[in-house]
Design a protein around this motif. Structure first.
Motif, PDB file in Angstrom:
ATOM      1  N   TYR A 191     -27.508  51.809  -7.263  1.00 49.43           N
ATOM      2  CA  TYR A 191     -27.201  51.420  -8.639  1.00 49.43           C
ATOM      3  C   TYR A 191     -26.136  50.336  -8.724  1.00 49.43           C
ATOM      4  N   SER A 192     -26.066  49.515  -7.725  1.00 52.83           N
ATOM      5  CA  SER A 192     -25.147  48.379  -7.730  1.00 52.83           C
ATOM      6  C   SER A 192     -25.933  47.108  -8.035  1.00 52.83           C
ATOM      7  N   LEU A 193     -25.444  46.316  -9.001  1.00 46.95           N
ATOM      8  CA  LEU A 193     -26.123  45.081  -9.389  1.00 46.95           C
ATOM      9  C   LEU A 193     -25.575  43.861  -8.655  1.00 46.95           C
ATOM     10  N   ASN A 194     -24.615  44.061  -7.796  1.00 45.60           N
ATOM     11  CA  ASN A 194     -23.952  42.911  -7.159  1.00 45.60           C
ATOM     12  C   ASN A 194     -24.913  42.149  -6.252  1.00 45.60           C
ATOM     13  N   ASP A 195     -25.643  42.853  -5.397  1.00 42.99           N
ATOM     14  CA  ASP A 195     -26.516  42.194  -4.415  1.00 42.99           C
ATOM     15  C   ASP A 195     -27.995  42.402  -4.741  1.00 42.99           C
ATOM     16  N   THR A 196     -28.296  42.731  -6.004  1.00 53.36           N
ATOM     17  CA  THR A 196     -29.679  42.990  -6.398  1.00 53.36           C
ATOM     18  C   THR A 196     -30.183  41.857  -7.281  1.00 53.36           C
ATOM     19  N   LYS A 197     -31.256  41.203  -6.830  1.00 56.33           N
ATOM     20  CA  LYS A 197     -31.855  40.119  -7.598  1.00 56.33           C
ATOM     21  C   LYS A 197     -32.965  40.683  -8.474  1.00 56.33           C
ATOM     22  N   LEU A 198     -32.756  40.599  -9.800  1.00 56.66           N
ATOM     23  CA  LEU A 198     -33.708  41.171 -10.743  1.00 56.66           C
ATOM     24  C   LEU A 198     -34.579  40.082 -11.361  1.00 56.66           C
ATOM     25  N   SER A 199     -35.708  40.491 -11.917  1.00 58.11           N
ATOM     26  CA  SER A 199     -36.623  39.552 -12.564  1.00 58.11           C
ATOM     27  C   SER A 199     -36.024  39.044 -13.869  1.00 58.11           C
ATOM     28  N   ILE A 200     -36.475  37.874 -14.278  1.00 58.30           N
ATOM     29  CA  ILE A 200     -36.024  37.271 -15.539  1.00 58.30           C
ATOM     30  C   ILE A 200     -37.110  37.513 -16.581  1.00 58.30           C
ATOM     31  N   TYR A 201     -36.720  38.062 -17.732  1.00 61.74           N
ATOM     32  CA  TYR A 201     -37.671  38.409 -18.770  1.00 61.74           C
ATOM     33  C   TYR A 201     -37.494  37.495 -19.980  1.00 61.74           C
ATOM     34  N   SER A 202     -38.583  37.382 -20.734  1.00 64.79           N
ATOM     35  CA  SER A 202     -38.574  36.523 -21.920  1.00 64.79           C
ATOM     36  C   SER A 202     -37.628  37.082 -22.984  1.00 64.79           C
ATOM     37  N   ARG A 211     -23.977  47.986 -17.943  1.00 60.78           N
ATOM     38  CA  ARG A 211     -22.893  48.782 -18.535  1.00 60.78           C
ATOM     39  C   ARG A 211     -22.526  49.948 -17.630  1.00 60.78           C
ATOM     40  N   ILE A 212     -23.539  50.622 -17.070  1.00 59.55           N
ATOM     41  CA  ILE A 212     -23.267  51.737 -16.159  1.00 59.55           C
ATOM     42  C   ILE A 212     -22.522  51.249 -14.926  1.00 59.55           C
ATOM     43  N   ASN A 213     -22.909  50.078 -14.422  1.00 58.68           N
ATOM     44  CA  ASN A 213     -22.238  49.518 -13.255  1.00 58.68           C
ATOM     45  C   ASN A 213     -20.767  49.227 -13.562  1.00 58.68           C
ATOM     46  N   GLU A 214     -20.510  48.691 -14.771  1.00 55.92           N
ATOM     47  CA  GLU A 214     -19.128  48.442 -15.178  1.00 55.92           C
ATOM     48  C   GLU A 214     -18.337  49.734 -15.271  1.00 55.92           C
ATOM     49  N   GLN A 215     -18.987  50.776 -15.796  1.00 56.27           N
ATOM     50  CA  GLN A 215     -18.298  52.064 -15.908  1.00 56.27           C
ATOM     51  C   GLN A 215     -18.026  52.655 -14.534  1.00 56.27           C
ATOM     52  N   PHE A 216     -18.965  52.463 -13.587  1.00 60.42           N
ATOM     53  CA  PHE A 216     -18.718  52.917 -12.224  1.00 60.42           C
ATOM     54  C   PHE A 216     -17.482  52.228 -11.639  1.00 60.42           C
ATOM     55  N   LYS A 217     -17.413  50.915 -11.870  1.00 62.57           N
ATOM     56  CA  LYS A 217     -16.254  50.176 -11.361  1.00 62.57           C
ATOM     57  C   LYS A 217     -14.968  50.651 -12.015  1.00 62.57           C
ATOM     58  N   ALA A 218     -15.054  50.908 -13.345  1.00 59.80           N
ATOM     59  CA  ALA A 218     -13.865  51.396 -14.050  1.00 59.80           C
ATOM     60  C   ALA A 218     -13.436  52.757 -13.522  1.00 59.80           C
ATOM     61  N   LEU A 219     -14.421  53.618 -13.232  1.00 60.61           N
ATOM     62  CA  LEU A 219     -14.087  54.937 -12.684  1.00 60.61           C
ATOM     63  C   LEU A 219     -13.466  54.805 -11.296  1.00 60.61           C
ATOM     64  N   GLU A 220     -14.035  53.897 -10.486  1.00 59.84           N
ATOM     65  CA  GLU A 220     -13.463  53.676  -9.159  1.00 59.84           C
ATOM     66  C   GLU A 220     -12.037  53.136  -9.261  1.00 59.84           C
ATOM     67  N   LYS A 223     -40.347  47.977 -10.383  1.00 59.68           N
ATOM     68  CA  LYS A 223     -39.852  47.481  -9.095  1.00 59.68           C
ATOM     69  C   LYS A 223     -38.352  47.181  -9.164  1.00 59.68           C
ATOM     70  N   ASP A 224     -37.900  46.601 -10.298  1.00 61.45           N
ATOM     71  CA  ASP A 224     -36.473  46.307 -10.452  1.00 61.45           C
ATOM     72  C   ASP A 224     -35.651  47.584 -10.425  1.00 61.45           C
ATOM     73  N   VAL A 225     -36.125  48.610 -11.140  1.00 66.35           N
ATOM     74  CA  VAL A 225     -35.394  49.880 -11.160  1.00 66.35           C
ATOM     75  C   VAL A 225     -35.367  50.498  -9.767  1.00 66.35           C
ATOM     76  N   SER A 226     -36.461  50.369  -9.020  1.00 67.50           N
ATOM     77  CA  SER A 226     -36.500  50.888  -7.644  1.00 67.50           C
ATOM     78  C   SER A 226     -35.500  50.139  -6.761  1.00 67.50           C
ATOM     79  N   LYS A 227     -35.391  48.805  -6.951  1.00 61.65           N
ATOM     80  CA  LYS A 227     -34.412  48.025  -6.184  1.00 61.65           C
ATOM     81  C   LYS A 227     -32.997  48.499  -6.475  1.00 61.65           C
ATOM     82  N   ILE A 228     -32.717  48.731  -7.762  1.00 57.93           N
ATOM     83  CA  ILE A 228     -31.372  49.170  -8.153  1.00 57.93           C
ATOM     84  C   ILE A 228     -31.082  50.552  -7.579  1.00 57.93           C
TER      85      ILE A 228
END
Length: 493
Positions: free
Chosen positions: A220-231, A251-260, A210-215
Motif C-alpha cells: 500500500y505504498s504509492l512511492n514506487d508504484t506506477k499507476l494508470s492515468i485515467y480520463s 490519503r491512506i498513504n499520507e495517514q500511514f506516514k503521519a502515523l509512522e 491491476k493498479d489495486v493489485s500493484k498497490i
C-alpha cells in the motif's frame, strides 16, 4: 477455473444473446406461420361450400362413396395442396382418396368444424389431420344435407401431405441455405461487435483492478508504484471511480506516514522523558544516600541544603509527571471544557500574584496593559489560568535580570480579544519557531532551568487553547525577546 469480469460478462452475454435469438426466431416463425395459415384459410374458406353446391353427387346426399372417392382423387390431382374427406355427423371418416395406410385416423373431432361454420371470421382454426394423429391443419368445411337431414361434412385439409413435402424440399435448396448463412453471419458479426464494445467498457475496470493489485503488492505504498492515468471526464463513472480510489489510497498513504511520524515522535518523547526523569531521580538518590551514610558527619546547614535539593528534585519529578499525564489526556481527547463568563483582568492579576516573589527575586518588571483590564470573556477559567501561568513562567525563566514582561489585552475584529505575553528575554531562532510547540522540543536558547521543565509546557498550552477554539501564535527575535498571543471570544454587551 477463475474467470475475469470480462469473461464472465462475455459468457453471460453469449447465453443471453443465444436465448434472445432463439426466442425471436421462434416468435417470428410462429407469427409467420400464424399469418400464413390465417391468409390461406381465409382464401380457401368457401372451397368446401362451393364443392358441395356445385357437385350434384354431394349436393343431393352422399350414397355412392366409391364415386365420391374418384371425385376426390380427381380434385387432388388438380389441386395437390388439398386433401378431401367426407365424415358423418359423428366425425367418422367415410371416404377419401389415399394410398392404403396413409390415413391414420378413423374419426376426427367435429368441434373445430362446427366452430368455423358458426364463426367464419375466427381464422385460423385448426382441425385434426387424418394422416398424422399428432398434427393439426387449417381446413375448409361445409355441411352436407339430404332433404334437410344432415348427412355429414365435406372436410378439406388445406396444405396437405404433398404440399408439406414440396415445401420442405424447397426449404432445403441452395438459395434458402445461402440466406440462412447470411443471417447467421450477420448475427455472429453483431455478437462480436457487442463483445468488442463490452471489452471497451470493462477495460478501465481491469486496469483499476491491476493498479489495486500493484498497490497491495507494494504494501500500500504509492512511492514506487506506477499507476494508470485515467480520463477527467465526469460522465465516465469508471474513470471517476478510479480517480476516487486513487485519491483515497493517496490519503491512506499520507495517514500511514503521519502515523509512522507520530510513532517516531512518541519514541523520541519517551527517550527524552526517561532522560529527564532519570536526572532528578539520580540526583535525589545521590543526596539521600549521602544523608543516609554520612548524616552524622554533616553539619545541620549541610543537611538542610541536601534536603532542600532533594525536595526540589521531588518537585521537578512531580511537575514533569503531571505534565506527561496532562499532555496524554489532551492527545486522547479526555479533557472536557466548561465554558463560563468571567472577568479576564481579574484572572490575569491573580496569575501575576503567584509569580510576584519570582520576578522580585530576579528584578524583572511584570506589568499588565491596560492596567484597568475589565474585559468579560467566555472560556474555561481553569484551563485559561493554566495557559497564562505556563506562558508567564516560561517568560520569567528566559528573561534575564532587570528585564521586563508584559501581559497585554487588545480588542480585535468580530468581538475577539487578543492576549499577548511578551518579554525582553533571549528570544528564539526563526527556524525553531514552528517546532517549539512540539512535545519535549528544547530550543537552543533553553537554560538549565528551562531544561528541567521537560519541554511540555507550550505543547500543553496549544492543546488547551485548541479545546477552547483558540490558536496560539509566537513572534520572536533572537536576543530581543519573544511574544506569545492567542484570541478569546468576548461576551457581547
Amino acid at each position: 477455473m477463475r474467470l475475469s469480469l470480462y469473461q464472465k460478462l462475455a459468457v453471460s452475454l453469449a447465453v443471453i444473446f443465444c436465448f434472445i435469438c432463439a426466442l425471436v426466431y421462434s416468435w417470428s416463425k410462429q407469427l409467420e406461420l400464424n399469418s400464413k395459415h390465417h391468409g390461406e384459410q381465409n382464401l380457401h374458406l368457401a372451397l368446401a361450400e362451393h364443392l358441395v353446391q356445385d357437385n350434384p353427387l354431394i349436393k343431393e346426399g352422399v350414397y355412392d362413396y366409391e364415386a365420391l372417392e374418384n371425385l376426390f382423387h380427381t380434385l387432388m390431382l388438380l389441386g395437390p395442396a388439398f386433401e378431401f374427406y367426407f365424415v358423418d355427423e359423428n366425425g367418422k371418416i367415410l371416404t377419401y382418396s389415399a394410398e392404403p395406410g396413409k390415413v391414420k385416423r378413423t374419426h376426427i373431432n367435429l368441434t373445430p368444424l362446427k366452430h368455423l361454420i358458426a364463426n367464419p371470421s375466427a381464422t385460423p382454426v385448426y382441425g385434426d389431420n387424418p394422416r398424422n394423429p399428432d398434427q393439426q391443419k387449417i381446413f375448409s368445411v361445409a355441411p352436407v344435407f339430404n332433404n334437410n337431414t344432415l348427412q355429414g361434412y365435406l372436410y378439406v385439409i388445406i396444405g396437405g401431405e404433398a404440399y408439406d413435402t414440396s415445401l420442405n424440399h424447397i426449404k432445403s435448396n441452395d438459395s434458402l441455405l445461402l440466406a440462412a448463412i447470411w443471417l447467421g453471419s450477420a448475427l455472429v458479426f453483431l455478437f462480436i461487435a457487442m463483445l468488442i464494445l463490452l471489452r471497451f467498457f470493462t477495460n478501465p475496470i481491469q486496469r483499476l483492478a491491476k493498479d489495486v493489485s500493484k498497490i497491495e503488492a507494494a504494501n500500500y505504498s504509492l512511492n514506487d508504484t506506477k499507476l494508470s492515468i485515467y480520463s477527467t471526464q465526469k460522465s465516465n463513472e469508471v474513470h471517476s471511480l478510479s480517480r476516487t480510489i486513487r485519491a483515497m489510497l493517496t490519503r491512506i498513504n499520507e495517514q500511514f506516514k503521519a502515523l509512522e511520524q507520530g510513532d517516531k515522535q512518541r519514541k523520541e518523547l519517551l527517550t527524552h522523558l526517561s532522560h529527564d526523569l532519570r536526572t532528578p531521580l539520580a540526583s535525589l538518590q545521590g543526596f539521600l544516600e549521602v544523608l543516609n551514610q554520612s548524616g552524622d558527619k554533616l553539619s545541620a546547614q549541610e543537611q538542610q541544603e541536601y534536603l532542600q535539593v532533594s525536595l526540589n528534585n521531588c518537585g521537578q519529578l512531580k511537575q514533569l509527571i503531571e505534565q506527561i499525564f496532562e499532555l496524554a489526556h489532551l492527545e486522547n481527547g479526555e479533557i472536557s471544557i466548561n465554558k463560563e463568563t468571567f472577568n479576564l483582568g481579574e484572572l490575569i492579576y491573580d496569575c501575576i500574584a503567584k509569580f510576584s516573589l519570582a520576578v522580585e527575586k530576579k528584578g524583572i518588571n511584570l506589568s499588565v496593559e491596560p492596567e484597568i483590564c475589565d474585559f468579560p470573556v467566555i472560556a474555561d477559567i481553569a484551563k485559561l489560568e493554566r495557559v497564562l501561568s505556563n506562558l508567564i513562567d516560561n517568560a520569567i525563566r528566559h528573561t534575564p535580570r532587570d528585564g521586563s514582561i508584559a501581559v497585554r489585552v487588545k480588542r480585535g475584529d468580530d468581538n475577539q480579544l487578543f492576549v499577548q505575553v511578551s518579554d525582553t528575554g533571549v528570544g528564539i531562532k526563526h527556524e525553531e519557531l514552528n517546532a517549539i510547540f512540539d512535545p519535549h522540543y528544547q530550543a537552543s536558547n533553553s537554560n538549565k532551568a528551562g531544561r528541567q521543565q521537560g519541554g511540555l509546557g507550550l505543547a500543553i498550552c496549544r492543546g488547551l487553547l485548541k479545546l477552547m477554539d483558540s490558536e496560539i501564535n509566537v513572534q520572536s527575535e533572537l536576543g530581543k525577546g519573544t511574544m506569545f498571543s492567542f484570541n478569546l471570544p468576548q461576551k457581547k454587551a
